[in-house]
Design a protein around this motif. Structure first.
Motif, PDB file in Angstrom:
ATOM      1  N   LYS A 385       0.937  -1.375  -0.088  1.00 13.81           N
ATOM      2  CA  LYS A 385       0.139   0.066  -0.100  1.00 13.81           C
ATOM      3  C   LYS A 385       0.800   1.256   0.283  1.00 13.81           C
ATOM      4  CE  LYS A 385      -3.182   2.382   2.833  1.00 13.81           C
ATOM      5  NZ  LYS A 385      -3.830   2.385   4.062  1.00 13.81           N
ATOM      6  N   PHE A 386       1.926   1.080   0.477  1.00 12.49           N
ATOM      7  CA  PHE A 386       2.313   2.136   1.078  1.00 12.49           C
ATOM      8  C   PHE A 386       4.181   2.306  -0.119  1.00 12.49           C
ATOM      9  CE2 PHE A 386       1.538   1.155   4.950  1.00 12.49           C
ATOM     10  CZ  PHE A 386       1.280   2.516   5.747  1.00 12.49           C
ATOM     11  N   ILE A 387       4.323   1.036  -0.680  1.00  8.67           N
ATOM     12  CA  ILE A 387       5.254   1.630  -1.725  1.00  8.67           C
ATOM     13  C   ILE A 387       4.739   1.382  -2.985  1.00  8.67           C
ATOM     14  CG2 ILE A 387       6.855   0.051  -0.495  1.00  8.67           C
ATOM     15  CD1 ILE A 387       6.798  -1.981  -1.847  1.00  8.67           C
ATOM     16  N   SER A 388       3.709   1.519  -3.086  1.00  3.28           N
ATOM     17  CA  SER A 388       3.118   1.695  -4.678  1.00  3.28           C
ATOM     18  C   SER A 388       2.649   2.943  -5.440  1.00  3.28           C
ATOM     19  CB  SER A 388       1.492   1.472  -4.539  1.00  3.28           C
ATOM     20  OG  SER A 388       0.481   2.367  -3.833  1.00  3.28           O
ATOM     21  N   PHE A 389       3.325   3.952  -4.082  1.00  4.35           N
ATOM     22  CA  PHE A 389       3.444   5.202  -5.033  1.00  4.35           C
ATOM     23  C   PHE A 389       5.221   5.487  -4.817  1.00  4.35           C
ATOM     24  CE2 PHE A 389       1.643   5.908  -0.803  1.00  4.35           C
ATOM     25  CZ  PHE A 389      -0.477   6.748  -1.676  1.00  4.35           C
ATOM     26  N   ASN A 390       5.748   4.660  -4.809  1.00  2.14           N
ATOM     27  CA  ASN A 390       7.294   4.348  -6.170  1.00  2.14           C
ATOM     28  C   ASN A 390       6.674   4.081  -7.797  1.00  2.14           C
ATOM     29  OD1 ASN A 390       9.125   2.075  -6.708  1.00  2.14           O
ATOM     30  ND2 ASN A 390       9.730   3.860  -6.528  1.00  2.14           N
ATOM     31  N   LYS A 391       7.178   4.832  -8.881  1.00  3.32           N
ATOM     32  CA  LYS A 391       6.359   4.821  -9.877  1.00  3.32           C
ATOM     33  C   LYS A 391       7.191   2.762  -9.932  1.00  3.32           C
ATOM     34  CE  LYS A 391       8.323   5.761 -14.886  1.00  3.32           C
ATOM     35  NZ  LYS A 391       9.100   6.223 -15.239  1.00  3.32           N
ATOM     36  N   THR A 392       7.834   2.481 -10.206  1.00  3.39           N
ATOM     37  CA  THR A 392       7.583   0.340 -10.294  1.00  3.39           C
ATOM     38  C   THR A 392       6.426  -0.194 -10.249  1.00  3.39           C
ATOM     39  OG1 THR A 392      10.339   1.171 -10.669  1.00  3.39           O
ATOM     40  CG2 THR A 392       9.128  -1.455 -11.041  1.00  3.39           C
ATOM     41  N   MET A 393       6.374   0.476  -8.576  1.00  3.63           N
ATOM     42  CA  MET A 393       5.392  -0.595  -7.662  1.00  3.63           C
ATOM     43  C   MET A 393       4.250  -0.091  -8.320  1.00  3.63           C
ATOM     44  SD  MET A 393       6.969  -2.798  -6.024  1.00  3.63           S
ATOM     45  CE  MET A 393       5.163  -3.518  -5.579  1.00  3.63           C
ATOM     46  N   SER A 394       3.966   0.869  -8.634  1.00  5.51           N
ATOM     47  CA  SER A 394       2.689   1.971  -9.178  1.00  5.51           C
ATOM     48  C   SER A 394       2.354   1.248 -10.514  1.00  5.51           C
ATOM     49  CB  SER A 394       2.767   3.228  -9.464  1.00  5.51           C
ATOM     50  OG  SER A 394       1.675   3.514 -10.425  1.00  5.51           O
ATOM     51  N   GLN A 395       3.605   0.732 -11.743  1.00  6.22           N
ATOM     52  CA  GLN A 395       2.986  -0.065 -12.380  1.00  6.22           C
ATOM     53  C   GLN A 395       2.869  -1.303 -12.376  1.00  6.22           C
ATOM     54  OE1 GLN A 395       6.725   0.497 -15.060  1.00  6.22           O
ATOM     55  NE2 GLN A 395       6.460   2.616 -15.551  1.00  6.22           N
ATOM     56  N   LEU A 396       3.864  -1.935 -11.807  1.00  3.38           N
ATOM     57  CA  LEU A 396       2.758  -3.639 -11.590  1.00  3.38           C
ATOM     58  C   LEU A 396       1.360  -4.070 -10.858  1.00  3.38           C
ATOM     59  CD1 LEU A 396       6.214  -5.361  -9.711  1.00  3.38           C
ATOM     60  CD2 LEU A 396       5.440  -5.033 -11.823  1.00  3.38           C
ATOM     61  N   SER A 397       0.951  -2.588  -9.835  1.00  3.30           N
ATOM     62  CA  SER A 397       0.013  -2.487  -9.448  1.00  3.30           C
ATOM     63  C   SER A 397      -1.458  -2.274 -10.063  1.00  3.30           C
ATOM     64  CB  SER A 397      -0.293  -1.540  -8.232  1.00  3.30           C
ATOM     65  OG  SER A 397       0.049  -0.552  -8.485  1.00  3.30           O
ATOM     66  N   SER A 398      -0.948  -1.386 -11.274  1.00  6.81           N
ATOM     67  CA  SER A 398      -1.699  -0.660 -12.657  1.00  6.81           C
ATOM     68  C   SER A 398      -1.668  -1.623 -12.969  1.00  6.81           C
ATOM     69  CB  SER A 398      -1.799   0.574 -13.289  1.00  6.81           C
ATOM     70  OG  SER A 398      -1.108   1.615 -12.392  1.00  6.81           O
ATOM     71  N   THR A 399      -0.725  -3.192 -13.255  1.00  8.86           N
ATOM     72  CA  THR A 399      -1.176  -3.553 -15.068  1.00  8.86           C
ATOM     73  C   THR A 399      -2.154  -4.848 -14.303  1.00  8.86           C
ATOM     74  OG1 THR A 399       1.339  -3.623 -15.383  1.00  8.86           O
ATOM     75  CG2 THR A 399       0.206  -5.975 -15.120  1.00  8.86           C
ATOM     76  N   LEU A 400      -1.953  -5.196 -13.238  1.00 12.00           N
ATOM     77  CA  LEU A 400      -2.741  -6.350 -12.547  1.00 12.00           C
ATOM     78  C   LEU A 400      -3.891  -5.850 -12.326  1.00 12.00           C
ATOM     79  CD1 LEU A 400      -0.333  -7.434  -8.728  1.00 12.00           C
ATOM     80  CD2 LEU A 400      -0.717  -8.598 -11.413  1.00 12.00           C
ATOM     81  N   SER A 401      -4.234  -4.377 -11.700  1.00 13.68           N
ATOM     82  CA  SER A 401      -5.561  -3.551 -11.617  1.00 13.68           C
ATOM     83  C   SER A 401      -6.298  -3.887 -13.122  1.00 13.68           C
ATOM     84  CB  SER A 401      -5.858  -2.706 -11.316  1.00 13.68           C
ATOM     85  OG  SER A 401      -4.947  -1.705 -11.756  1.00 13.68           O
ATOM     86  N   ARG A 402      -5.106  -3.980 -14.246  1.00 14.15           N
ATOM     87  CA  ARG A 402      -6.321  -3.570 -15.321  1.00 14.15           C
ATOM     88  C   ARG A 402      -6.530  -4.597 -16.302  1.00 14.15           C
ATOM     89  NH1 ARG A 402      -3.360   0.492 -19.405  1.00 14.15           N
ATOM     90  NH2 ARG A 402      -3.222   1.875 -17.517  1.00 14.15           N
ATOM     91  N   CYS A 403      -5.802  -5.656 -15.924  1.00 14.64           N
ATOM     92  CA  CYS A 403      -5.698  -7.238 -16.508  1.00 14.64           C
ATOM     93  C   CYS A 403      -6.260  -7.936 -15.576  1.00 14.64           C
ATOM     94  CB  CYS A 403      -4.559  -7.544 -16.387  1.00 14.64           C
ATOM     95  SG  CYS A 403      -3.123  -8.360 -15.139  1.00 14.64           S
ATOM     96  N   ILE A 404      -7.605  -7.577 -14.142  1.00 14.52           N
ATOM     97  CA  ILE A 404      -8.006  -8.820 -13.540  1.00 14.52           C
ATOM     98  C   ILE A 404      -9.204  -9.247 -14.250  1.00 14.52           C
ATOM     99  CG2 ILE A 404      -9.489  -6.702 -12.574  1.00 14.52           C
ATOM    100  CD1 ILE A 404      -7.942  -9.144 -10.632  1.00 14.52           C
ATOM    101  N   LYS A 405      -9.217  -8.298 -15.006  1.00 17.48           N
ATOM    102  CA  LYS A 405     -11.140  -8.991 -15.604  1.00 17.48           C
ATOM    103  C   LYS A 405     -10.845  -9.975 -16.932  1.00 17.48           C
ATOM    104  CE  LYS A 405     -14.119  -5.072 -15.897  1.00 17.48           C
ATOM    105  NZ  LYS A 405     -15.086  -3.804 -16.123  1.00 17.48           N
ATOM    106  N   ASP A 406      -9.972  -9.467 -17.642  1.00 19.77           N
ATOM    107  CA  ASP A 406      -8.820 -10.689 -18.732  1.00 19.77           C
ATOM    108  C   ASP A 406      -8.563 -12.017 -18.202  1.00 19.77           C
ATOM    109  OD1 ASP A 406      -9.574  -9.398 -20.885  1.00 19.77           O
ATOM    110  OD2 ASP A 406      -6.993  -8.107 -20.740  1.00 19.77           O
ATOM    111  N   ILE A 407      -8.255 -11.505 -16.602  1.00 16.88           N
ATOM    112  CA  ILE A 407      -7.264 -12.950 -16.033  1.00 16.88           C
ATOM    113  C   ILE A 407      -8.527 -13.773 -15.513  1.00 16.88           C
ATOM    114  CG2 ILE A 407      -6.341 -13.632 -13.419  1.00 16.88           C
ATOM    115  CD1 ILE A 407      -3.980 -11.555 -14.268  1.00 16.88           C
ATOM    116  N   VAL A 408      -9.824 -13.638 -15.468  1.00 17.12           N
ATOM    117  CA  VAL A 408     -10.659 -13.803 -14.586  1.00 17.12           C
ATOM    118  C   VAL A 408     -10.934 -15.004 -15.753  1.00 17.12           C
ATOM    119  CG1 VAL A 408     -12.960 -13.524 -13.719  1.00 17.12           C
ATOM    120  CG2 VAL A 408     -11.508 -12.183 -12.734  1.00 17.12           C
ATOM    121  N   GLY A 409     -11.846 -14.373 -16.837  1.00 24.69           N
ATOM    122  CA  GLY A 409     -12.019 -15.054 -17.720  1.00 24.69           C
ATOM    123  C   GLY A 409     -11.666 -16.156 -17.950  1.00 24.69           C
TER     124      GLY A 409
END
Length: 625
Positions: A385-409
């Motif tokens: 939650k705190f290190i997501s403010f880092n650019k790299t960690m933010s990219q990773l969290s954004s990747t997971l949140s954006r592809c969650i629908k595709d992963i569920v399917g």
């Protein structure tokens, strides 16, 4: 005047936004610092509960009671028991020798034999061991009519409804009479069923010879019958050197198919919690943990009251609630364990001639350890939650949140195929291959196949035709196709997110840059960094040199002035909207900023029109030639 008023409102809004951002940064840093203190305290608390002596105590006891062979039969130990004969050999051999240590290695008597045995000379046997048997009644299953002339008795699998509670055999002592349980110990979950307390029970003697005679008497009088379904051997040890209790349970299950399945439990626990100074330090950490729990609970209650239903839209808030719930469960388990130890430990240690049932205390202590382990796992996860403010960690969290629908399917498609193969493997190989003996085992076996751990020879031997077909098609569809599809989904989404970040979309603020900026400010205050004015002077000097060079090359003065004006606008806009120091990508645009952008676009249009005219002139001249 109106324009000035609009500009003033825009500036005020910008100032308010900047102030709100500073407050958010300060609050986040405070939460991070407080949470790190909580996490350090929790780590000290959890590591203080476990020490390497627990493993070594379990190891030495399991080696003694599980790996020691029957004299004259090196391959027969508790793990390899497969018949009733082997079971009695173990009882009269390795178990008897392991429980009774009458003297030192040179036959010197070091302590009063009326006290208790000291296994490996360091671990005192608490009370006496107990042996308990559970049976099922005859006719708990039905014999097919064509075989009734060959077999009239039928003993089904163990259930509480099928349990035999009648006396049998000699019917003179407790081992021949059914006894109900008066302990709080939980039911035992074995390979073949769930076994409740009570049964046909007897305790061993303090004397080794008396115990051996007891075993011989039970063997000769057929204490183990066709209806026997499980035998438990329970005893407890205490090692004062490391302040650890070792609660041991050896289990022999007698399936309805015949034979014996053995299992065991070795629990090394620290029931006497507060003895040394380090233990009192751990107690202070427990008190600190409770204080943190109260503070965090108060914070979350305030957030729920403030944001109401919007609070539950964030995944981090759900993680926070889960962590608080686990903390409250851990505190409840700890309190319950301490109360039960305070109430029962003295009673269990009073009589050395009876069986001391420490299994109940060890059981709840192990569950408390498990809850603490899960709690600290989610506590570490919350760091994201705190290190997501880092650019790299933010990219990773954004990747997971954006592809969650595709992963569920994808997961739905994956598990349809996966469970289809699991059922196929269970039905084809279940009767011959241990990895596929149950549907659950088939599922885990397929996960192991994906990881490269498989028994192809066993599959092929079980079914020479379907075995290779199952294995090859499973590897092709699951490993080569589906898993690569999953990686492709993640990779494509990450590429999209990385492209978005490359054009200026970044997290609201980054802790690394924030610390770096604070460091720069400190250096400037101590005059260890050059002032920004020197850099501005160098920049203006460089611009003057470029203008002088343009005049020497014959450019018109109006064109030079326009070029300088365009360059200033470009630098100012790039500094404002494309700088890496940007903290917020979604700041509201003021009237003045919009006007500057509009003028910049108009000038760009003029320049493009002028270039187009020049190109047309060149094309016409070339055509005329």
């Amino acid at each position: 005047m109106a324009e000035a008023s609009r500009w003033h409102r825009g500036g005020a809004s910008k100032h308010k936004l900047h102030y709100r951002k500073e407050v958010e940064i300060t609050t986040t840093l405070q939460e991070l610092l407080l949470y790190f203190i909580f996490l350090i305290n929790l780590c000290i608390l959890t590591f203080g509960m476990v020490n390497p002596h627990m493993y070594y105590l379990n190891k030495v006891m399991s080696s003694l009671f599980l790996d020691t062979s029957v004299p004259g039969e090196e391959r027969t130990n508790f793990k390899s028991i497969r018949s009733i004969t082997d079971f009695w050999k173990f009882m009269e051999g390795p178990l008897l020798e392991g429980l009774y240590w009458d003297s030192w290695y040179n036959n010197q008597q070091l302590y009063n034999l009326k006290n208790s045995s000291r296994i490996y000379y360091e671990n005192i046997l608490l009370g006496v061991p107990r042996v308990r048997q559970l049976k099922v009644r005859n006719n708990t299953c039905k014999v097919y009519s064509s075989f009734q002339s060959l077999m009239s008795e039928c003993y089904g699998k163990y259930t509480s409804a099928n349990e035999d509670v009648s006396n049998f055999g000699l019917q003179i002592n407790t081992e021949w009479r059914y006894s109900t349980s008066n302990s709080n110990s939980p039911w035992h979950w074995g390979f073949l069923g769930v076994y409740r307390n009570g049964g046909y029970i007897f305790t061993l003697s303090k004397s080794k010879s008396e115990t051996k005679n007891k075993f011989i008497d039970l063997r000769l009088n057929s204490w183990i019958t066709r209806g026997t379904r499980v035998i438990f051997i329970d005893f407890s040890l205490y090692n004062a050197n490391v302040n650890l209790f070792c609660i041991i349970r050896l289990v022999a299950e007698f399936p309805a198919t015949g034979g014996i399945l053995t299992s065991w439990q070795f629990y090394s626990v620290k029931l006497l919690r507060y003895v040394s100074y380090y233990d009192y330090f751990i107690a202070s950490c427990e008190i600190t943990f409770c204080i943190f729990l109260f503070v965090f609970t108060t914070q979350e209650v305030k957030k729920i009251k403030e944001f109401k239903s919007a609070y539950f839209k964030s995944i981090w808030n759900w993680l926070e609630l889960l962590l608080l719930l686990l903390c409250f469960v851990a505190v409840s388990f700890n309190t319950y364990c301490n109360v039960q130890i305070f109430l029962l430990l003295g009673q269990l240690l009073k009589s050395t001639e009876k069986y001391s049932d420490f299994y109940f205390l060890a059981y709840w202590h192990i569950y408390y350890n498990n809850i603490i382990a899960i709690t600290i796992f989610f506590a570490w996860i919350k760091i994201f939650k705190f290190i997501s403010f880092n650019k790299t960690m933010s990219q990773l969290s954004s990747t997971l949140s954006r592809c969650i629908k595709d992963i569920v399917g994808f997961a739905i498609m994956f598990f349809i195929i996966f469970f289809a193969y699991a059922q196929l493997g269970f039905l084809v190989f279940g009767s011959q291959v241990d990895d596929f003996s149950t549907f659950q085992n088939s599922i885990f076996a397929q996960f192991r196949i994906v990881l490269g751990d498989f028994n192809f020879a066993g599959i092929q031997q079980a079914n020479p035709i379907l075995g290779p077909i199952y294995f090859i098609t499973f590897i092709f569809f699951v490993f080569f196709v589906l898993l690569n599809m999953f990686l492709a989904i993640i990779n494509d989404t990450y590429s999209e997110v990385k492209a978005d970040y490359s054009i200026g979309r970044r997290p609201d603020f980054e802790l690394g840059k924030m610390i770096k900026q604070s460091y720069k400010n400190v250096l400037e205050k101590f005059r260890l960094k050059k002032a920004q004015k020197d850099e501005d002077k160098k920049s203006r000097k460089g611009s003057g040199d470029l203008a002088e060079q343009a005049r020497r090359e014959g450019f018109d003065e109006n064109e030079i002035q326009k070029a300088e004006q365009m360059k200033k606008w470009k630098e100012r806009l790039e500094k404002k909207y494309y700088s890496m120091e940007i903290q917020d990508d979604y700041q509201p645009v003021t009237q003045e900023e919009f006007r500057e952008l509009f003028l910049y676009a108009v000038e760009l249009e003029r320049e493009l029109h002028y270039i187009n005219l020049k190109l047309n002139q060149v094309v016409r001249k070339v055509s005329a030639l």
